[in-house]
Design an enzyme around this catalytic site. Structure first.
Site, PDB file in Angstrom:
ATOM      1  CG  LEU A   1      47.808 -39.619 -19.655  1.00 63.03           C
ATOM      2  CD1 LEU A   1      48.096 -38.935 -20.981  1.00 63.03           C
ATOM      3  CD2 LEU A   1      49.024 -39.532 -18.738  1.00 63.03           C
TER       4      LEU A   1
ATOM      5  N   GLY B   1      45.049 -33.452 -11.532  1.00 63.49           N
ATOM      6  CA  GLY B   1      46.397 -33.686 -12.032  1.00 63.49           C
ATOM      7  C   GLY B   1      46.922 -35.084 -11.870  1.00 63.49           C
ATOM      8  CB  CYS B   2      45.751 -38.053 -10.139  1.00 68.34           C
ATOM      9  SG  CYS B   2      46.134 -37.356  -8.527  1.00 68.34           S
TER      10      CYS B   2
ATOM     11  CD  GLU C   1      61.642 -19.044   7.284  1.00 67.31           C
ATOM     12  OE1 GLU C   1      61.575 -20.282   7.416  1.00 67.31           O
ATOM     13  OE2 GLU C   1      60.662 -18.340   6.978  1.00 67.31           O
TER      14      GLU C   1
ATOM     15  CE  LYS D   1      40.127 -36.589 -12.243  1.00 62.38           C
ATOM     16  NZ  LYS D   1      41.296 -36.016 -11.554  1.00 62.38           N
TER      17      LYS D   1
END
Length: 795
Positions: A357, A352-353, A575, A355
């Protein structure tokens, strides 16, 4: 009809003698269709002469373009004459249909010519060659189908066999009704051939087949059995069926079998030759199609696609791959200095970094052919196809040189080759890899084909693939930094209708999402827009982005999952323990939000901390992270004197941090400053450890000591602040969600100073200015989300 149509559309006439075409000039050739004076073409007298002549002339003129070969002209003439005599209307419909298909194809060609106008000459020439190859392939397909159809039609017409029948069918359907003319016995095959009278009616329908075969068990007594059946049917002696015998020797049967086999093989050879199975270029055979590389061609000259300016962040990676583009555009700048461009580049990084694209941007910017193919598309179950597709891909690339070849997910074919130690191998993958290595740097390698590849598993790639001369430049694309995340957010926010400008949100969202990839950031922006549309907003608000970040981190709130009062109380104290320990310690992140609403990722609640972009951690910081993770378990033990299974994920995080401090970071005094890699499991889950069993026991002991120390420290922090723990738990039970300001109002400010929060000064000033001026937001510019006013960022 189908055979004739294929003949008319697929074949062309060559020189040589043959029957005259039926629509050619000459005397009238069939009764009922007088020739039109001066033309010699048939026309139908039942239609208006003017319209008929015009339509028929166009149809026949178009059909003349598809002239027949001498081989089939006689067959076609015979079929047309018989068809004309029997049903002239159907013949006219056939001619009209053929005319329609021809004119439709002509119109389609005209449309393609119109579309090709305005293209570059190279594109038009490439498109023309592609159309010619397609037309040639289609013609070969039609010729092959034509040969098969004609042969099957002739065999079917010449054959008079109607198949096999039983004894009962023979007696009751043929013999009893007087349809049998004679029978012939073949003793060698135990078969009786039954011949019928012309026009015989069998099974209630007229039959064209006049011969049927019948298998007989005792062939020697067949004639006796036949006469007995005739006696039962009261058939007179003069009407008895004549019986003859046909004897064939061994050599006759063998010759017949060999002849039929030779005919079948000849037909198959002819079909395969036409189809291109012998390796001829342009063949359409299935095997040739399998061997062809299924790549995608990206033409950067079209002006469409992704450019470098559309790729936000990745400044260093873009700089490295831009050298390939510069070399392809102006190679003389490099050649005059004696420089050689790298043969290939490997894009590495987490999923998803960007590559792929970045590879798309290279395809658009390079202005050269870009052949893209995925790694898994090389390997098939049939052996040798992977190597064949590699050869096909690089053959096409060399033909289009200069060219760029991009292989996505190259780890599918570039895994390390097996050794004799492992005992397992995949021959197909290794053959594909070997062929890829040869094509990238072998005897026939050229300097005008550049290879780009991407993967997120570089550790499993073969060393020969990674060496200089092949993928010699490794471009690592890491998770985006704060500045790069801001640029990516601004890039994705441009397409959204926002309440404020994109720069108004990008900085805070970038600080809120450390460790997020470009795909995660795009998902956040899309989720925010979807949430705004679902809630009926006219623009995307701050609350929509907060919802999107929360959804990506913890999942969607699952309101249908109702907890009991006891479970809600346990979750609230759990929590609250996380939040209180993080609030009281010095090196922990700020608590942004605490919720006890169940989530779709199976979480019953969560405490959202403000993460930081930090790459170096001290021993004290890691220790306090362990304490914060143990806050939930310790709070349950102090409040209810028992623990639940809700701390499973917390304990997993604590264990991982403890072993990392001992085995990798060298922070355990009893072990010393040594570091071992993370355990790698081998076959059957068994991994080879680079340390002894005794050292393993020592590291286990040190890790347990660290966890025990962190738990004791956590218990002490909670015991000293039980009233604050109770106040936080009660507020959660009442509101279900509390934020930073609520916690500060309940238990006071953090003892070690204010925690770092995301509150850009321009956001605070804008909010104060709007309050001072008394601005009122209109429905067109800002609609209150969820029935209330838009909240401000926490201070």
């Amino acid at each position: 009809m189908a055979v004739l149509l294929l003949l008319l559309r697929a074949l062309r006439r060559g020189p040589g003698p043959g029957p005259r075409p039926l629509w050619g000039p000459g005397p009238a050739w069939s009764p009922g269709f007088p020739a039109r004076p001066g033309r010699g073409r048939p026309y139908m007298a039942s239609r208006p002469p003017g319209d008929l002549a015009e339509a028929g002339g166009r149809a026949l003129q178009s059909l003349q373009l598809r002239l027949l070969t001498p081989t089939f002209e006689g067959i076609n003439g015979l079929l047309l004459k018989q068809h004309l005599v029997q049903n002239p209307v159907r013949l006219w419909q056939l001619l009209g249909g053929t005319f329609y298909f021809n004119t439709s194809r002509l119109k389609q060609k005209n449309k393609e010519k119109d579309k090709s106008k305005g293209k570059a000459p190279e594109e038009d020439e490439e498109e023309r060659r592609r159309r010619e190859r397609d037309d040639q392939m289609y013609r070969e397909r039609l010729r092959t189908l034509l040969v098969i159809a004609v042969v099957m039609s002739l065999l079917n017409a010449l054959s008079t066999s109607g198949g096999s029948i039983s004894w009962n069918d023979f007696v009751h359907e043929m013999l009893a009704k007087g349809e049998v003319q004679r029978v012939q016995v073949v003793p060698e095959s135990d078969v009786v051939e039954v011949y019928l009278h012309p026009g015989a009616v069998v099974f209630g329908r007229p039959r064209l087949a006049l011969m049927y075969r019948m298998q007989v068990a005792n062939i020697d007594k067949f004639e006796e059995k036949l006469r007995a059946a005739e006696d039962e049917l009261n058939i007179e002696a003069k009407d008895r069926i004549p019986v003859s015998y046909k004897r064939t020797g061994f050599f006759g049967n063998a010759l017949y079998s060999v002849g039929m086999t030779a005919v079948g093989l000849a037909i198959l050879w002819y079909v395969f030759r036409l189809a291109g199975m012998t390796g001829r270029e342009g063949g359409f055979s299935a095997f040739n199609q399998l061997k062809m590389a299924r790549f995608t061609i990206v033409d950067g000259k079209m002006g469409k696609g992704v450019s470098f300016k559309d790729v936000a962040g990745m400044h260093e990676a873009k700089l490295e791959v831009r050298e390939f583009v510069d070399y392809l555009k102006s190679p003389e700048r490099f050649l005059q200095l004696g420089a050689k461009v790298p043969k290939g580049a490997l894009l590495l990084g987490p999923p998803g970094c960007g590559k792929t694209l970045l590879a798309k941007a290279v395809a658009t910017e390079a202005q050269v052919p870009f052949l893209a193919m995925a790694g898994p598309e090389f390997v098939e179950v049939i052996g040798g196809l992977g190597a064949a597709r590699v050869r096909s891909l690089f053959k096409e690339a060399r033909a289009r040189a200069p060219c760029i070849v991009y292989i996505d997910e190259i780890d599918a074919v570039g895994k390390k080759r097996s050794t004799t130690m492992s005992g397992f191998s995949n021959t197909e993958e290794e053959q594909t890899l070997n062929q890829l290595l040869v094509e990238m740097d072998g005897m026939g390698t050229t300097d005008h084909v550049i290879v780009l590849a991407s993967t997120n598993r570089a550790d499993i790639l073969d060393g020969a693939l990674m060496r200089p001369g092949r993928l010699d430049r490794h471009v690592f694309i890491d998770l985006p930094t704060l500045q790069e995340r801001r640029e990516i957010f601004e890039q994705h926010l441009k397409s959204l209708k926002l309440t404020q400008s994109s720069t108004f949100y990008s900085q805070r969202l970038a600080e809120l999402t450390p460790g997020f990839s470009g795909a995660d950031i795009a998902n956040i922006c899309n989720e925010a827009a979807l949430h705004a549309a679902r809630e009926g907003h006219t623009s995307v608000h701050t609350l929509n982005f907060e919802y999107a970040v929360e959804r990506v981190l913890a999942g969607t709130a699952k309101k249908s999952k109702i907890l009991s009062k006891e479970e809600q109380k346990v979750v609230a104290f759990h929590e609250s323990g996380h939040a209180l320990v993080g609030w009281m310690l010095e090196h922990t992140e700020a608590v942004m939000k605490v919720s006890i609403t169940p989530r779709t990722n199976a979480a019953l609640g969560f405490a959202q901390m403000l993460p930081r972009d930090q790459h170096l951690f001290t021993k004290e910081q890691l220790f306090e992270r362990m304490c914060m993770a143990l806050g939930g378990r310790a709070s349950e033990a102090l409040s209810f004197n028992e623990v639940t299974s809700g701390a499973q994920d917390d304990l997993r995080k604590v264990t991982r941090i403890a072993y990392s401090m001992v085995k990798q970071f060298g922070m355990a005094p009893g072990i010393g400053p040594i570091s071992f890699p993370e355990a790698q499991e081998g076959l059957m889950g068994i991994g080879r450890r680079p340390f002894s069993q005794g050292l393993q026991q020592m590291m286990d002991h040190e890790a347990r000591l660290l966890v025990a120390k962190a738990y004791r420290h956590t218990e002490k922090v909670l015991q000293d602040n039980l009233d604050k723990l109770q106040a936080l738990a009660n507020a959660l039970l009442e509101k279900e969600v509390i934020n930073y300001e609520d916690i500060e109002a309940l238990i006071g400010p953090p003892p070690h100073g204010p925690k770092k929060m995301i509150a850009p000064q321009r956001w605070i000033d804008a909010q104060r200015e709007k309050q001072d001026l008394g601005e009122e937001e209109t429905e067109e510019t800002q609609q209150p989300p969820l029935g209330g006013e838009e909240p401000t960022w926490p201070k």
